[in-house]
Write a protein that holds these residues in place. Structure first.
Motif, PDB file in Angstrom:
ATOM      1  N   ASP A 120       0.818  -1.211   0.000  1.00  0.00           N
ATOM      2  CA  ASP A 120       0.000   0.000   0.000  1.00  0.00           C
ATOM      3  C   ASP A 120       0.854   1.265   0.000  1.00  0.00           C
ATOM      4  OD1 ASP A 120      -2.110  -1.771   0.159  1.00  0.00           O
ATOM      5  OD2 ASP A 120      -2.643  -1.251   2.214  1.00  0.00           O
ATOM      6  N   GLN A 121       1.964   1.258   0.697  1.00  0.00           N
ATOM      7  CA  GLN A 121       2.824   2.438   0.784  1.00  0.00           C
ATOM      8  C   GLN A 121       3.313   2.855  -0.602  1.00  0.00           C
ATOM      9  OE1 GLN A 121       6.235   1.961   3.309  1.00  0.00           O
ATOM     10  NE2 GLN A 121       6.751   4.121   3.254  1.00  0.00           N
ATOM     11  N   ILE A 122       3.607   1.888  -1.465  1.00  0.00           N
ATOM     12  CA  ILE A 122       4.049   2.201  -2.834  1.00  0.00           C
ATOM     13  C   ILE A 122       2.868   2.652  -3.681  1.00  0.00           C
ATOM     14  CG2 ILE A 122       4.936   1.183  -4.974  1.00  0.00           C
ATOM     15  CD1 ILE A 122       6.832  -0.490  -3.221  1.00  0.00           C
ATOM     16  N   GLU A 123       1.735   1.947  -3.566  1.00  0.00           N
ATOM     17  CA  GLU A 123       0.564   2.296  -4.371  1.00  0.00           C
ATOM     18  C   GLU A 123      -0.030   3.640  -3.982  1.00  0.00           C
ATOM     19  OE1 GLU A 123      -1.674  -1.421  -6.040  1.00  0.00           O
ATOM     20  OE2 GLU A 123      -1.504  -1.586  -3.858  1.00  0.00           O
ATOM     21  N   GLY A 124      -0.068   3.928  -2.699  1.00  0.00           N
ATOM     22  CA  GLY A 124      -0.589   5.203  -2.224  1.00  0.00           C
ATOM     23  C   GLY A 124      -2.100   5.309  -2.309  1.00  0.00           C
ATOM     24  N   SER A 125      -2.611   6.454  -1.868  1.00  0.00           N
ATOM     25  CA  SER A 125      -4.053   6.657  -1.807  1.00  0.00           C
ATOM     26  C   SER A 125      -4.586   7.445  -2.995  1.00  0.00           C
ATOM     27  CB  SER A 125      -4.431   7.368  -0.508  1.00  0.00           C
ATOM     28  OG  SER A 125      -3.778   8.621  -0.438  1.00  0.00           O
ATOM     29  N   GLY A 126      -3.714   7.788  -3.942  1.00  0.00           N
ATOM     30  CA  GLY A 126      -4.170   8.468  -5.151  1.00  0.00           C
ATOM     31  C   GLY A 126      -5.012   7.538  -6.007  1.00  0.00           C
ATOM     32  N   ASP A 127      -5.610   8.077  -7.048  1.00  0.00           N
ATOM     33  CA  ASP A 127      -6.460   7.314  -7.952  1.00  0.00           C
ATOM     34  C   ASP A 127      -5.982   7.566  -9.378  1.00  0.00           C
ATOM     35  OD1 ASP A 127      -8.497   5.979  -9.262  1.00  0.00           O
ATOM     36  OD2 ASP A 127     -10.045   7.427  -8.737  1.00  0.00           O
ATOM     37  N   THR A 128      -4.958   6.826  -9.797  1.00  0.00           N
ATOM     38  CA  THR A 128      -4.298   7.045 -11.079  1.00  0.00           C
ATOM     39  C   THR A 128      -5.275   7.090 -12.254  1.00  0.00           C
ATOM     40  OG1 THR A 128      -2.255   6.029 -10.292  1.00  0.00           O
ATOM     41  CG2 THR A 128      -2.553   6.134 -12.671  1.00  0.00           C
ATOM     42  N   ASP A 129      -6.218   6.161 -12.315  1.00  0.00           N
ATOM     43  CA  ASP A 129      -7.118   6.086 -13.467  1.00  0.00           C
ATOM     44  C   ASP A 129      -8.437   6.842 -13.283  1.00  0.00           C
ATOM     45  OD1 ASP A 129      -8.419   4.367 -11.715  1.00  0.00           O
ATOM     46  OD2 ASP A 129      -8.107   2.577 -12.936  1.00  0.00           O
ATOM     47  N   GLY A 130      -8.625   7.468 -12.130  1.00  0.00           N
ATOM     48  CA  GLY A 130      -9.807   8.290 -11.897  1.00  0.00           C
ATOM     49  C   GLY A 130     -11.120   7.522 -11.840  1.00  0.00           C
ATOM     50  N   ASP A 131     -11.054   6.245 -11.433  1.00  0.00           N
ATOM     51  CA  ASP A 131     -12.273   5.435 -11.385  1.00  0.00           C
ATOM     52  C   ASP A 131     -12.963   5.459 -10.027  1.00  0.00           C
ATOM     53  OD1 ASP A 131     -10.557   3.879  -9.851  1.00  0.00           O
ATOM     54  OD2 ASP A 131     -10.851   2.049 -11.031  1.00  0.00           O
ATOM     55  N   GLY A 132     -12.425   6.251  -9.096  1.00  0.00           N
ATOM     56  CA  GLY A 132     -13.028   6.353  -7.776  1.00  0.00           C
ATOM     57  C   GLY A 132     -12.485   5.368  -6.760  1.00  0.00           C
ATOM     58  N   THR A 133     -11.583   4.489  -7.185  1.00  0.00           N
ATOM     59  CA  THR A 133     -10.964   3.513  -6.281  1.00  0.00           C
ATOM     60  C   THR A 133      -9.506   3.886  -6.086  1.00  0.00           C
ATOM     61  OG1 THR A 133     -12.423   1.773  -7.140  1.00  0.00           O
ATOM     62  CG2 THR A 133     -10.473   1.057  -5.925  1.00  0.00           C
ATOM     63  N   PRO A 134      -9.076   4.146  -4.843  1.00  0.00           N
ATOM     64  CA  PRO A 134      -7.668   4.491  -4.626  1.00  0.00           C
ATOM     65  C   PRO A 134      -6.758   3.335  -5.051  1.00  0.00           C
ATOM     66  CG  PRO A 134      -8.842   4.259  -2.530  1.00  0.00           C
ATOM     67  CD  PRO A 134      -9.845   4.090  -3.612  1.00  0.00           C
TER      68      PRO A 134
END
Length: 86
Positions: A10-24
């Motif tokens: 999770d630390q690498i993936e982060g809480s952003g939403d790269t594809d903008g689909d509403g799922t972090p």
């Protein structure tokens, strides 16, 4: 932890939403929505552009989108198409 079980912490993936689909990203199984699961793309940076493959829409920088190339290995050389330059 690895909340989505894709092998990327999770630390690498982060809480952003790269594809903008509403799922972090830390909960998203395909963070960049290129149809290749993050578990296959991993956190590697194949082309060295500073964008990890699970977020990179062209992981090998060959100008062909990963979505088009897919994750199979058409030429049987052991390198998945989205990372393969030949």
């Amino acid at each position: 932890p690895d909340t989505d079980g894709d092998g990327i912490v999770d630390q690498i993936e982060g809480s952003g939403d790269t594809d903008g689909d509403g799922t972090p990203d830390f909960r998203d199984l395909d963070s960049d929505n290129d149809t290749i699961p993050d578990q296959i793309e991993t956190s590697a940076d194949t082309d060295g552009d500073g964008v990890r493959d699970f977020r990179d829409l062209d992981s090998d920088a060959d100008t062909i989108p990963d979505m088009t190339e897919g994750s199979s290995d058409r030429d049987g050389d052991g390198i998945r198409n989205f990372r393969d330059l030949d």
